[in-house]
Design a protein around this motif. Structure first.
Motif, PDB file in Angstrom:
ATOM      1  N   GLU A  19      -6.908  -0.011   2.144  1.00  0.00           N
ATOM      2  CA  GLU A  19      -8.171  -0.744   1.993  1.00  0.00           C
ATOM      3  C   GLU A  19      -8.245  -1.428   0.628  1.00  0.00           C
ATOM      4  O   GLU A  19      -8.684  -2.579   0.527  1.00  0.00           O
ATOM      5  CB  GLU A  19      -9.354   0.203   2.173  1.00  0.00           C
ATOM      6  CG  GLU A  19      -9.537   0.681   3.599  1.00  0.00           C
ATOM      7  CD  GLU A  19     -10.519   1.834   3.718  1.00  0.00           C
ATOM      8  OE1 GLU A  19     -11.212   2.152   2.716  1.00  0.00           O
ATOM      9  OE2 GLU A  19     -10.589   2.427   4.807  1.00  0.00           O
ATOM     10  N   THR A  20      -7.818  -0.735  -0.405  1.00  0.00           N
ATOM     11  CA  THR A  20      -7.836  -1.309  -1.751  1.00  0.00           C
ATOM     12  C   THR A  20      -6.877  -2.489  -1.845  1.00  0.00           C
ATOM     13  O   THR A  20      -7.216  -3.540  -2.402  1.00  0.00           O
ATOM     14  CB  THR A  20      -7.480  -0.238  -2.801  1.00  0.00           C
ATOM     15  OG1 THR A  20      -8.470   0.799  -2.732  1.00  0.00           O
ATOM     16  CG2 THR A  20      -7.434  -0.820  -4.201  1.00  0.00           C
ATOM     17  N   THR A  21      -5.695  -2.334  -1.290  1.00  0.00           N
ATOM     18  CA  THR A  21      -4.711  -3.423  -1.307  1.00  0.00           C
ATOM     19  C   THR A  21      -5.254  -4.648  -0.584  1.00  0.00           C
ATOM     20  O   THR A  21      -5.144  -5.773  -1.087  1.00  0.00           O
ATOM     21  CB  THR A  21      -3.383  -2.952  -0.678  1.00  0.00           C
ATOM     22  OG1 THR A  21      -2.864  -1.870  -1.473  1.00  0.00           O
ATOM     23  CG2 THR A  21      -2.358  -4.066  -0.616  1.00  0.00           C
ATOM     24  N   ASP A  45     -10.155  -2.240 -14.395  1.00  0.00           N
ATOM     25  CA  ASP A  45      -9.356  -1.169 -13.816  1.00  0.00           C
ATOM     26  C   ASP A  45      -9.848   0.201 -14.282  1.00  0.00           C
ATOM     27  O   ASP A  45      -9.741   1.166 -13.554  1.00  0.00           O
ATOM     28  CB  ASP A  45      -7.883  -1.358 -14.188  1.00  0.00           C
ATOM     29  CG  ASP A  45      -6.964  -0.422 -13.439  1.00  0.00           C
ATOM     30  OD1 ASP A  45      -7.264  -0.095 -12.268  1.00  0.00           O
ATOM     31  OD2 ASP A  45      -5.940  -0.008 -14.011  1.00  0.00           O
ATOM     32  N   ARG A 101      -8.420  -5.415  -0.100  1.00  0.00           N
ATOM     33  CA  ARG A 101      -9.544  -5.938  -0.881  1.00  0.00           C
ATOM     34  C   ARG A 101      -9.054  -6.814  -2.028  1.00  0.00           C
ATOM     35  O   ARG A 101      -9.714  -7.767  -2.430  1.00  0.00           O
ATOM     36  CB  ARG A 101     -10.391  -4.791  -1.437  1.00  0.00           C
ATOM     37  CG  ARG A 101     -11.611  -5.266  -2.228  1.00  0.00           C
ATOM     38  CD  ARG A 101     -12.333  -4.139  -2.944  1.00  0.00           C
ATOM     39  NE  ARG A 101     -11.532  -3.438  -3.922  1.00  0.00           N
ATOM     40  CZ  ARG A 101     -11.228  -3.894  -5.151  1.00  0.00           C
ATOM     41  NH1 ARG A 101     -11.654  -5.070  -5.535  1.00  0.00           N
ATOM     42  NH2 ARG A 101     -10.514  -3.169  -5.983  1.00  0.00           N
ATOM     43  N   GLU A 102      -7.869  -6.518  -2.524  1.00  0.00           N
ATOM     44  CA  GLU A 102      -7.316  -7.244  -3.664  1.00  0.00           C
ATOM     45  C   GLU A 102      -6.505  -8.475  -3.252  1.00  0.00           C
ATOM     46  O   GLU A 102      -5.784  -9.049  -4.064  1.00  0.00           O
ATOM     47  CB  GLU A 102      -6.446  -6.308  -4.502  1.00  0.00           C
ATOM     48  CG  GLU A 102      -7.245  -5.181  -5.137  1.00  0.00           C
ATOM     49  CD  GLU A 102      -6.393  -4.134  -5.825  1.00  0.00           C
ATOM     50  OE1 GLU A 102      -5.154  -4.105  -5.605  1.00  0.00           O
ATOM     51  OE2 GLU A 102      -6.963  -3.327  -6.578  1.00  0.00           O
ATOM     52  N   SER A 135       0.824  -1.199   0.000  1.00  0.00           N
ATOM     53  CA  SER A 135       0.000   0.000   0.000  1.00  0.00           C
ATOM     54  C   SER A 135       0.865   1.257   0.000  1.00  0.00           C
ATOM     55  O   SER A 135       0.592   2.205  -0.751  1.00  0.00           O
ATOM     56  CB  SER A 135      -0.915  -0.013   1.222  1.00  0.00           C
ATOM     57  OG  SER A 135      -1.572   1.213   1.367  1.00  0.00           O
ATOM     58  N   TRP A 157      -7.248   4.755   1.859  1.00  0.00           N
ATOM     59  CA  TRP A 157      -7.893   4.197   0.666  1.00  0.00           C
ATOM     60  C   TRP A 157      -6.966   3.194  -0.001  1.00  0.00           C
ATOM     61  O   TRP A 157      -7.397   2.129  -0.411  1.00  0.00           O
ATOM     62  CB  TRP A 157      -8.268   5.315  -0.310  1.00  0.00           C
ATOM     63  CG  TRP A 157      -8.951   4.807  -1.535  1.00  0.00           C
ATOM     64  CD1 TRP A 157     -10.294   4.643  -1.702  1.00  0.00           C
ATOM     65  CD2 TRP A 157      -8.339   4.362  -2.747  1.00  0.00           C
ATOM     66  NE1 TRP A 157     -10.545   4.129  -2.963  1.00  0.00           N
ATOM     67  CE2 TRP A 157      -9.363   3.955  -3.626  1.00  0.00           C
ATOM     68  CE3 TRP A 157      -7.019   4.276  -3.197  1.00  0.00           C
ATOM     69  CZ2 TRP A 157      -9.112   3.467  -4.905  1.00  0.00           C
ATOM     70  CZ3 TRP A 157      -6.771   3.787  -4.474  1.00  0.00           C
ATOM     71  CH2 TRP A 157      -7.811   3.391  -5.309  1.00  0.00           C
ATOM     72  N   TRP A 158      -5.685   3.517  -0.080  1.00  0.00           N
ATOM     73  CA  TRP A 158      -4.711   2.625  -0.714  1.00  0.00           C
ATOM     74  C   TRP A 158      -4.571   1.329   0.069  1.00  0.00           C
ATOM     75  O   TRP A 158      -4.482   0.247  -0.517  1.00  0.00           O
ATOM     76  CB  TRP A 158      -3.364   3.333  -0.887  1.00  0.00           C
ATOM     77  CG  TRP A 158      -3.466   4.388  -1.942  1.00  0.00           C
ATOM     78  CD1 TRP A 158      -3.726   5.721  -1.748  1.00  0.00           C
ATOM     79  CD2 TRP A 158      -3.391   4.196  -3.346  1.00  0.00           C
ATOM     80  NE1 TRP A 158      -3.798   6.367  -2.959  1.00  0.00           N
ATOM     81  CE2 TRP A 158      -3.590   5.448  -3.961  1.00  0.00           C
ATOM     82  CE3 TRP A 158      -3.156   3.092  -4.162  1.00  0.00           C
ATOM     83  CZ2 TRP A 158      -3.565   5.623  -5.341  1.00  0.00           C
ATOM     84  CZ3 TRP A 158      -3.130   3.269  -5.532  1.00  0.00           C
ATOM     85  CH2 TRP A 158      -3.336   4.517  -6.107  1.00  0.00           C
ATOM     86  N   ASP A 183      -7.560  -8.051 -11.471  1.00  0.00           N
ATOM     87  CA  ASP A 183      -8.899  -7.730 -10.989  1.00  0.00           C
ATOM     88  C   ASP A 183      -9.873  -7.729 -12.165  1.00  0.00           C
ATOM     89  O   ASP A 183      -9.464  -7.764 -13.319  1.00  0.00           O
ATOM     90  CB  ASP A 183      -8.891  -6.360 -10.301  1.00  0.00           C
ATOM     91  CG  ASP A 183     -10.015  -6.179  -9.310  1.00  0.00           C
ATOM     92  OD1 ASP A 183     -10.996  -6.955  -9.331  1.00  0.00           O
ATOM     93  OD2 ASP A 183      -9.935  -5.230  -8.495  1.00  0.00           O
TER      94      ASP A 183
END
Length: 155
Positions: A39-41, A73, A43-44, A18, A36-37, A70
């Motif tokens: 949380e996104t990491t 994008d 989630r992935e 992240s 956000w970065w 994913d």
């Protein structure tokens, strides 16, 4: 020595991944929020289905890079799937084969999961993706300002 694993098998690496992504892309038009970065990491961090992320580490366990796969994008291209996302290699380790090793693992995982093609959009690492066997598909302007170059690869 380079070790590439799924982020799902190494969740302690999520903060380092992240942080690298935030440092590289944490400015408009992308999110400027470090949370956000992260949380996104997280989630992935899938294992058996999309999204998945692969992490490259050295012998000491230091995170050197990451890449994800994913559903999509770019909002403008939701009709194409799946997409390479978040490809990052630490600046001080670029050019040492880490990115290619990450892409190899991602492509092998995709093939094992019966994914026959993938897409990537970039405005930077054009030569890298070409050297990895990706073929230019299209160039367009995203959000009226950012140029994106789309590549595709059959796996």
């Amino acid at each position: 020595m380079l070790l590439v694993t799924l982020l799902a098998d190494s969740l302690t690496s999520a903060q380092a991944v992240s942080d690298m992504r935030y440092q590289e892309w944490g400015h408009p038009p992308e999110s400027e929020d470090p949370e956000w970065w992260l949380e996104t990491t997280l989630r992935e961090a899938g294992r058996h289905e999309l999204p998945v992320t692969f992490v490259a580490k050295d012998a000491s366990g230091a995170v050197l890079g990451a890449v994800g796969l994913d559903e999509y994008d770019l909002d403008e291209r939701r009709d194409t799937t799946p997409w390479v996302t978040g490809m990052i290699v630490r600046r001080d380790h670029r050019g040492n084969g880490i990115g290619r090793a990450l892409m190899t693992h991602l492509e092998q995982w995709a093939a094992q999961h019966h994914i026959t093609e993938a897409w990537v959009g970039t405005d930077l690492a054009l030569g890298f993706y070409q050297r990895c066997g990706w073929k230019l598909q299209e160039t367009f302007t995203s959000n009226g300002e950012q140029i994106s170059v789309l590549y595709k690869r059959f796996l």
